[in-house]
Design a protein around this motif. Sequence first.
Motif, PDB file in Angstrom:
ATOM      1  N   ARG A   8       0.830  -1.202   0.000  1.00  0.00           N
ATOM      2  CA  ARG A   8       0.000   0.000   0.000  1.00  0.00           C
ATOM      3  C   ARG A   8       0.865   1.253   0.000  1.00  0.00           C
ATOM      4  N   LEU A   9       1.944   1.249   0.784  1.00  0.00           N
ATOM      5  CA  LEU A   9       2.844   2.396   0.833  1.00  0.00           C
ATOM      6  C   LEU A   9       3.525   2.604  -0.521  1.00  0.00           C
ATOM      7  N   PHE A  10       3.980   1.527  -1.142  1.00  0.00           N
ATOM      8  CA  PHE A  10       4.613   1.607  -2.454  1.00  0.00           C
ATOM      9  C   PHE A  10       3.624   2.123  -3.494  1.00  0.00           C
ATOM     10  N   THR A  11       2.385   1.663  -3.462  1.00  0.00           N
ATOM     11  CA  THR A  11       1.364   2.111  -4.396  1.00  0.00           C
ATOM     12  C   THR A  11       1.075   3.593  -4.202  1.00  0.00           C
ATOM     13  N   ALA A  12       1.006   4.044  -2.966  1.00  0.00           N
ATOM     14  CA  ALA A  12       0.747   5.453  -2.693  1.00  0.00           C
ATOM     15  C   ALA A  12       1.892   6.323  -3.212  1.00  0.00           C
ATOM     16  N   CYS A  13       3.127   5.875  -3.027  1.00  0.00           N
ATOM     17  CA  CYS A  13       4.273   6.632  -3.535  1.00  0.00           C
ATOM     18  C   CYS A  13       4.237   6.719  -5.053  1.00  0.00           C
ATOM     19  N   LEU A  14       3.900   5.628  -5.706  1.00  0.00           N
ATOM     20  CA  LEU A  14       3.802   5.640  -7.162  1.00  0.00           C
ATOM     21  C   LEU A  14       2.706   6.586  -7.641  1.00  0.00           C
ATOM     22  N   MET A  15       1.599   6.628  -6.935  1.00  0.00           N
ATOM     23  CA  MET A  15       0.509   7.525  -7.321  1.00  0.00           C
ATOM     24  C   MET A  15       0.944   8.985  -7.167  1.00  0.00           C
ATOM     25  N   VAL A  16       1.669   9.296  -6.102  1.00  0.00           N
ATOM     26  CA  VAL A  16       2.151  10.658  -5.894  1.00  0.00           C
ATOM     27  C   VAL A  16       3.138  11.040  -6.994  1.00  0.00           C
ATOM     28  N   LEU A  17       4.059  10.128  -7.335  1.00  0.00           N
ATOM     29  CA  LEU A  17       5.012  10.415  -8.415  1.00  0.00           C
ATOM     30  C   LEU A  17       4.295  10.609  -9.743  1.00  0.00           C
ATOM     31  N   GLY A  18       3.304   9.784 -10.028  1.00  0.00           N
ATOM     32  CA  GLY A  18       2.544   9.941 -11.264  1.00  0.00           C
ATOM     33  C   GLY A  18       1.825  11.277 -11.316  1.00  0.00           C
ATOM     34  N   ALA A  19       1.240  11.678 -10.203  1.00  0.00           N
ATOM     35  CA  ALA A  19       0.549  12.967 -10.155  1.00  0.00           C
ATOM     36  C   ALA A  19       1.527  14.118 -10.370  1.00  0.00           C
ATOM     37  N   LEU A  20       2.736  14.005  -9.815  1.00  0.00           N
ATOM     38  CA  LEU A  20       3.739  15.048 -10.017  1.00  0.00           C
ATOM     39  C   LEU A  20       4.144  15.154 -11.480  1.00  0.00           C
ATOM     40  N   PHE A  21       4.324  14.030 -12.152  1.00  0.00           N
ATOM     41  CA  PHE A  21       4.692  14.061 -13.567  1.00  0.00           C
ATOM     42  C   PHE A  21       3.576  14.663 -14.414  1.00  0.00           C
ATOM     43  N   ILE A  22       2.345  14.313 -14.118  1.00  0.00           N
ATOM     44  CA  ILE A  22       1.214  14.860 -14.871  1.00  0.00           C
ATOM     45  C   ILE A  22       1.105  16.359 -14.643  1.00  0.00           C
ATOM     46  N   PHE A  23       1.223  16.788 -13.384  1.00  0.00           N
ATOM     47  CA  PHE A  23       1.140  18.213 -13.071  1.00  0.00           C
ATOM     48  C   PHE A  23       2.273  18.974 -13.738  1.00  0.00           C
ATOM     49  N   ARG A  24       3.466  18.378 -13.767  1.00  0.00           N
ATOM     50  CA  ARG A  24       4.605  19.028 -14.413  1.00  0.00           C
ATOM     51  C   ARG A  24       4.343  19.190 -15.910  1.00  0.00           C
ATOM     52  N   GLY A  25       3.708  18.223 -16.548  1.00  0.00           N
ATOM     53  CA  GLY A  25       3.371  18.333 -17.960  1.00  0.00           C
ATOM     54  C   GLY A  25       2.383  19.464 -18.209  1.00  0.00           C
ATOM     55  N   PHE A  26       1.371  19.582 -17.364  1.00  0.00           N
ATOM     56  CA  PHE A  26       0.408  20.674 -17.514  1.00  0.00           C
ATOM     57  C   PHE A  26       1.083  22.024 -17.302  1.00  0.00           C
TER      58      PHE A  26
END
Length: 87
Positions: A8-26
């Motif tokens: 669960r912790l690993f999944t949450a970290c991956l979701m946060v990293l994915g959100a950061l990459f998407i936000f950086r693209g926008f």
Amino acid sequence: MRPPTLIRLFTACLMVLGALFIFRGFLAQSETTQTGTPQATPVPIYNPYPPGILPDDLNAEIARVLREVASIENRAITRWHNLPPRL
């Protein structure tokens, strides 16, 4: 920690990293649209050399050097083809 907690912790970290990459693209897209406006000042081309070192007609000089390299290469290929066959 138990394995399910780690997953669960690993999944949450991956979701946060994915959100950061998407936000950086926008954010990058919005910056490019802002620089396309007429009020934006053009960014000067980076030139590390002091004035006077590079020739004014740099593109013509590059074309001349490329032509010279091509002629030297053509002479070398001609000489290579004129070599006698190996025995």
